[in-house]
Design a protein around this motif. Structure first.
Motif, PDB file in Angstrom:
ATOM      1  N   LEU A  73       0.848  -1.192   0.000  1.00 14.93           N
ATOM      2  CA  LEU A  73       0.000   0.000   0.000  1.00 14.93           C
ATOM      3  C   LEU A  73       0.884   1.242   0.000  1.00 14.93           C
ATOM      4  O   LEU A  73       1.934   1.240   0.657  1.00 14.93           O
ATOM      5  N   GLY A  74       0.449   2.263  -0.696  1.00 19.21           N
ATOM      6  CA  GLY A  74       1.196   3.508  -0.660  1.00 19.21           C
ATOM      7  C   GLY A  74       1.593   4.029  -2.032  1.00 19.21           C
ATOM      8  O   GLY A  74       2.136   5.125  -2.153  1.00 19.21           O
ATOM      9  N   PHE A  75       1.331   3.244  -3.085  1.00 18.73           N
ATOM     10  CA  PHE A  75       1.645   3.737  -4.429  1.00 18.73           C
ATOM     11  C   PHE A  75       0.744   4.920  -4.773  1.00 18.73           C
ATOM     12  O   PHE A  75      -0.420   4.969  -4.365  1.00 18.73           O
ATOM     13  N   ASN A  76       1.281   5.860  -5.518  1.00 14.59           N
ATOM     14  CA  ASN A  76       0.494   7.034  -5.924  1.00 14.59           C
ATOM     15  C   ASN A  76      -0.418   6.739  -7.101  1.00 14.59           C
ATOM     16  O   ASN A  76      -1.353   7.473  -7.384  1.00 14.59           O
ATOM     17  N   GLY A  77      -0.107   5.678  -7.827  1.00 14.88           N
ATOM     18  CA  GLY A  77      -0.939   5.236  -8.938  1.00 14.88           C
ATOM     19  C   GLY A  77      -0.877   3.725  -8.991  1.00 14.88           C
ATOM     20  O   GLY A  77      -0.099   3.119  -8.254  1.00 14.88           O
TER      21      GLY A  77
END
Ligand code: GTP
Ligand code: MG
Length: 371
Positions: free
Chosen positions: A319-323
């Motif tokens: 979790l934590g990707f910007n896209g």
């Protein structure tokens, strides 16, 4: 040296290929549209046609993203094998995996059909871990392979004893062969009265799979996902195969892996299932995957629990990707956000330009010279 085809050069300039060929001819060079010219010639042509040229070496931006330095022998530790379960529709891939995990994934799936790639770790009878990847048909595997992602060490080919070799069985065999990984046969549904495992063995001969009981080398197991028969033997067989392969990795370096699947979750944002293949991925790491990046906010293991880190052969949700990255994207840790931005912006621009070149709308004033 960097080269480009005449067609591609013309595309990037939105010029006609014949005009490029004509210019080259003026310089005494005779070329066809499919010919490759070096970047210096390409630059001259582009400038002559009034375009601005920016030379971008891929290595400038991408260099050092992953250390090429080989791991020292003493840094390598055994890692679990990554096993992909393949086989014809309804031959029992998910059930088998499920029986191995002793959970109930099948009953939770819509219509019992696998909706996504699941990746799980289980302990073999020896206590050693085995990582399994369940596939929803072979399209995902094909696209990952086409993109150069190598995720699996071993393929388990599931063939239903009451159905025999079917089209996707054959497809799975060719996948395993193309990937150059060993194949282990699991003849499933032997609990069924109409089961005919011998027929499966015979049919496989036509596809160059010769099982041990017929004098060949392919490990084979008769199993039932329903009764659980043969499953621990299968696990032991996998363990044995893994031992022969001597699979090892260095845990003591930045995490590297491959996106197995990714989706945009309403509540959690982009969620990528990543198989870590080298090093260790930690929460807080800044990662790049394809044209996306992010700071790892949480790592969630196959049991749904938050974990602080994940090492080689461990599948985790990141979790934590910007896209949302794509399946098959390589995941690497970068030192800081600036670097992450630099790499992903570069990749995003490249992606746009590839698309633009394909649709003929290339930027008139800028021609990037690459490979
Ligand atoms: P896809 O993901 O759709 O390709 O199917 P799959 O290969 O994962 O098959 P799945 O595990 O969903 O099983 C298909 C059907 O076969 C289900 O109804 C299972 O209950 C049944 N089945 C699976 N394994 C066995 C087995 O060993 N014995 C019997 N009798 N039925 C089984
Ligand atoms: Mg399934």
């Amino acid at each position: 040296p960097e080269t480009i085809t005449i067609q591609e050069l013309a595309n990037r300039m939105s010029e006609r290929a014949v005009d490029v060929i004509r210019l080259l001819m003026k310089q005494g060079q005779i070329h066809k549209i499919t010919d490759v010219i070096d970047s210096d010639s390409a630059q001259l042509i582009a400038e002559e046609l009034g375009h601005t040229v920016r030379r971008v070496a891929e290595s400038d931006v991408e260099e050092g993203l992953v250390s090429d330095e080989p791991d020292l022998e003493e840094d390598l530790d055994p890692r679990p094998p990554v096993v992909t379960i393949m086989g014809h529709v309804d031959h029992g891939k998910t059930s088998l995996l499920d029986a191995i995990r002793k959970t109930t994934v099948v009953s939770g799936e819509a219509g019992g059909i696998t909706q996504h790639i699941g990746a799980y770790q289980v302990a073999a009878p020896s206590g050693d871990m085995v990582t399994f990847i369940d596939t929803p048909g072979h399209a995902a595997f094909t696209s990952m392979r086409a993109r150069g992602a190598k995720v699996t060490d071993i393929v388990v080919l599931v063939v239903a004893a009451d159905d025999g070799v079917m089209p996707q069985t054959v497809e799975a065999i060719s996948h395993a062969k193309a990937a150059g990984v060993p194949l282990i046969l699991a003849i499933n549904k032997i609990d069924k009265p109409e089961a005919n495992p011998q027929r499966v063995r015979t049919e496989l001969l036509q596809h160059d799979i010769q099982v041990e009981s017929m004098g060949g080398e392919t490990l084979e197991f008769e199993v039932s996902a329903k009764t659980g028969d043969g499953l621990s033997d299968l696990l032991e067989g996998l363990q044995l195969q893994a031992e022969i392969m001597n699979l090892r990795a260095n845990e003591q370096r930045d995490g590297e892996g491959t996106v197995i699947e990714a989706k945009l979750d309403r509540g959690r944002g982009p969620v990528a299932t990543v198989l870590v293949q080298r090093g260790t991925l930690f929460t807080g790491d800044i990662v790049v995957a394809g044209a996306e990046w992010g700071r790892v906010r949480a790592l969630i293991d196959d049991k749904g629990e938050n974990v602080p880190y994940a090492g080689p052969s461990v599948p985790v949700e990141v979790l934590g990707f910007n896209g949302t990255p794509d399946a098959g994207d390589r995941v690497v840790v970068v030192p800081n956000e600036a670097r992450a931005r630099e790499v992903t912006e570069y990749r995003a621009r490249q992606k746009r330009e590839r698309i633009a070149a394909r649709t003929g709308g290339a930027n008139r004033s800028l021609v990037d010279m690459m490979r």
